[in-house]
Design an enzyme around this catalytic site. Structure first.
Site, PDB file in Angstrom:
ATOM      1  N   GLY A 211       0.828  -1.195   0.000  1.00  0.00           N
ATOM      2  CA  GLY A 211       0.000   0.000   0.000  1.00  0.00           C
ATOM      3  C   GLY A 211       0.864   1.247   0.000  1.00  0.00           C
ATOM      4  N   ILE A 212       0.311   2.307   0.564  1.00  0.00           N
ATOM      5  CA  ILE A 212       1.036   3.567   0.646  1.00  0.00           C
ATOM      6  C   ILE A 212       1.256   3.897   2.123  1.00  0.00           C
ATOM      7  CG2 ILE A 212      -1.029   5.038   0.689  1.00  0.00           C
ATOM      8  CD1 ILE A 212       0.536   7.008  -1.091  1.00  0.00           C
ATOM      9  N   GLY A 213       2.325   4.605   2.406  1.00  0.00           N
ATOM     10  CA  GLY A 213       2.580   5.018   3.776  1.00  0.00           C
ATOM     11  C   GLY A 213       3.937   4.576   4.263  1.00  0.00           C
ATOM     12  N   ILE A 215       4.898   2.247   6.489  1.00  0.00           N
ATOM     13  CA  ILE A 215       5.227   0.829   6.619  1.00  0.00           C
ATOM     14  C   ILE A 215       5.606   0.205   5.281  1.00  0.00           C
ATOM     15  CG2 ILE A 215       4.277  -1.452   7.190  1.00  0.00           C
ATOM     16  CD1 ILE A 215       2.865  -0.153   9.568  1.00  0.00           C
ATOM     17  N   GLU A 234      -2.759  -3.436  -5.830  1.00  0.00           N
ATOM     18  CA  GLU A 234      -3.760  -2.454  -6.251  1.00  0.00           C
ATOM     19  C   GLU A 234      -3.129  -1.092  -6.481  1.00  0.00           C
ATOM     20  OE1 GLU A 234      -5.897  -0.703  -2.306  1.00  0.00           O
ATOM     21  OE2 GLU A 234      -6.249  -2.806  -2.764  1.00  0.00           O
ATOM     22  N   GLY A 332      -8.828  -2.557  -0.607  1.00  0.00           N
ATOM     23  CA  GLY A 332      -8.461  -3.871  -1.127  1.00  0.00           C
ATOM     24  C   GLY A 332      -7.898  -4.815  -0.084  1.00  0.00           C
TER      25      GLY A 332
END
Length: 610
Positions: A211-213, A215, A234, A332
């Site tokens: 994902g984004i961020g 982590i 995704e 997602g």
């Protein structure tokens, strides 16, 4: 100027839309902000238009209080303005898996009167690209009565299923607009630690969903020494750029869309947008394709990495709400958790800090905050990672899950969590010890090791290892039990096993060598010492599976225990070994243990002065 594509004539918004209709607004970094600003300024008599959308950047002006007569918001994913509007009762939040949102449009559950999107200028064949966000935009284009497009020369042309022809567009708004960017975030120690733990679960040849961020960025930072990684995600962010350039991500080992990085949207810097522009190695597909659990599972060794707001000790994951306040969306997460779980050797991961940013609230909780909703069920969760370690939940009982998750909670909350779960008899009273770490093993409390070409790792025994230790015990033959205990032990009860794994690792020491089997773990060797306060010494012993002997595992266990004993400034180490246990005697002698007389003819007394 807003104009009809066919006649080229200028049109008014009231010529295209009617009050009370439902429209879709393009997603993520493809939000047609200039066109929406024009709509707000020139809405005329229009009222009560329902707006459906995912996350939209950079801001959602249609959700402002001042525009509440013009727009009624119904969002699938919340951010700043929409989050406030939902909390104030001025807007709606509709939870739905990202893979299934297109069906809401296609099957008439949420029929669309218009889709407002942003695209690149057309090529010589008349095809525009949806650029950095295909996701559910393409489904909206295909199902809406009208398609109104902002043509933006700043929009990259992405490859894959990202193209729509001019003939699919009814009205055009030409406006150059910088795509919204996400500034890079400085990683803190907690996030770095989580990234290191997650990277331990990623094997060479894995396919990643990120994902984004902070982590995901931290995970990518620690994958630089991996080989032949793939991406089926995704979304992708800036972290993939360098790994693709270094050939770490090359998609060669993927078993679905081999050779291609697959995504449905990207959010990041202008550098990222330029990187995907015309890049033949990155392909964009609709969310119903990318996020389909069945398609995700077609990638062997699929690693899914998602975050959470809180996780209870049974493994239930809250990801879209903080109590009664809806915060984001399902997105997602469930699609990829389930897809990775179905994948051959797949690894679904939930990764989160152990506490809130101020350290005052544990994110591992005995019970979910009132009002919070479960996004990912306890039956779906395999791995949970915090800065304190990796908890493996698949196939675990409620008791084992609680012990695993308490172990990776912040130390100041562990006793409180244990007391809470005891109230419901999830953890018996004889399970005395809350987990403690072994700082001498390093920041991760884990050491990867290789024996005869087989990858394993050294770590402390955990309270949740009770069953694994039983399995290890019952795998021994009679000779091994006799050599280890000096008499034939026939059983290891649950209570006794719990006692053996409930260790105060700051005083005594209990280490194990672990081998991953399928999606689980198996103990291959155990070494421990018991501290003797009277003379600042310890008594040491170890045992290795018969099938693993001769590979150096006993030496590795003893060497680690010697180093830890030295660092703790113990005066000496002692051991008692049967005279006929020559292999164990040789290991002790290898590290300088000396035989001493103690009058017991059944055992040899060994001492190592530290």
């Amino acid at each position: 100027m807003l104009r009809d594509r066919v006649t080229k004539r200028s049109v008014q918004w009231s010529d295209l839309l009617r009050s009370g209709e439902r429209i879709f607004i393009g997603s993520n970094a493809s939000t047609p902000s200039a066109m929406i600003d024009h709509l707000i300024a020139n809405a005329g008599p229009l009222r009560d238009i329902e707006v459906c959308h995912l996350l939209c950047l950079p801001e959602n002006r249609w959700a402002y209080q001042e525009n509440s007569k013009l727009f009624k918001v119904n969002s699938f994913f919340l951010s700043g303005a929409t989050r406030d509007a939902v909390a104030e009762g001025r807007a709606d939040y509709t939870p739905c898996f990202l893979s299934e949102i297109p069906r809401l449009f296609n099957e008439g559950v949420l029929p669309l009167d218009a889709a407002l999107i942003m695209v690149s200028p057309p090529d010589e064949y008349g095809y525009c690209s949806l650029g950095v966000s295909v996701d559910i935009n393409i489904a909206a284009v295909r199902s809406a009565r009208l398609v109104i497009a902002q043509i933006n020369p700043k929009m990259p042309r992405s490859n894959g299923h990202s193209f729509i022809h001019l003939e699919q567009i009814d009205a055009i708004f030409e406006a150059e607009q910088e795509l919204p960017t996400i500034p890079s975030v400085e990683l803190d120690q907690v996030t770095e630690q989580i990234g290191q733990y997650v990277s331990l679960l990623v094997k060479d040849g894995s396919t990643l969903q990120l994902g984004i961020g902070k982590i995901p960025d931290a995970v990518l930072r620690y994958l630089g020494n991996h080989r032949d990684l793939g991406v089926h995600s995704e979304m992708i962010s800036d972290g993939v750029i360098e790994l693709m350039k270094k050939n770490v991500i090359n998609n060669r080992k993927k078993t679905f869309h081999r050779g291609k990085t697959i995504t449905t949207f990207v959010i990041g810097s202008r550098k990222l947008y330029d990187f995907v522009d015309g890049n033949p190695h990155i392909e964009f597909y609709p969310s119903e394709h990318v996020n389909s659990p069945v398609n995700i599972a077609r990638n062997d060794n699929m690693v899914s990495i998602n975050s959470a707001i809180e996780v209870d000790v049974t493994g239930q994951v809250v990801a879209d709400s903080i109590g009664y306040r809806f915060y984001s969306g399902i997105g997602g997460q469930v699609d990829f958790i389930r897809g990775a779980a179905l994948s051959k050797n797949g690894i679904p991961i939930i990764a989160l800090p152990s506490t809130t940013r101020d350290g005052q609230i544990s994110k591992i909780v005995a019970k979910l905050t009132e009002g919070s909703g479960v996004v990912t069920s306890r039956g779906d969760v395999h791995y949970v990672v915090t800065e304190y370690g990796i908890a493996y939940l698949r196939g675990k009982s409620i008791r084992e899950r609680a012990l695993e998750l308490i172990r990776i909670a912040h130390p100041k909350f562990r006793q409180q969590l244990l007391e809470s779960v005891r109230k419901h008899y999830w953890v018996p009273e004889y399970q005395e010890q809350t987990p403690t770490n072994v700082p001498e093993l390093g920041a991760l409390d884990i050491k990867p090791m290789t024996f005869d070409g087989e990858e394993m790792y050294l770590r402390p025994l955990y309270p949740a290892d009770e069953r694994k230790l039983q399995e290890f015990f019952y795998s021994h033959n009679k000779e091994t039990l006799l050599m280890r205990y000096n008499h034939t032990v026939t059983e290891l009860s649950r209570e006794k096993s719990c006692n053996l794994v409930s260790v105060d690792q700051q005083k005594d020491l209990a280490l194990c060598l672990i081998k991953r089997i399928d999606d689980g773990e198996q103990i291959e060797g155990v070494g421990r010492y018991y501290f003797n306060r009277q003379d600042n010494s310890c008594e040491v012993a170890f045992v290795v599976k018969e099938s693993q002997r001769g590979k150096g595992m006993a030496k590795a266990l003893l060497n680690e225990m010697i180093n830890i004993a030295k660092s703790r400034r113990l005066s000496k180490m002692q051991a008692y070994v049967r005279p006929d246990n020559r292999p164990m005697l040789k290991v002790f002698e290898h590290y300088g243990f000396q035989q001493r007389l103690d009058g017991d003819v059944d055992e040899i007394y060994l001492v190592l002065e530290l």
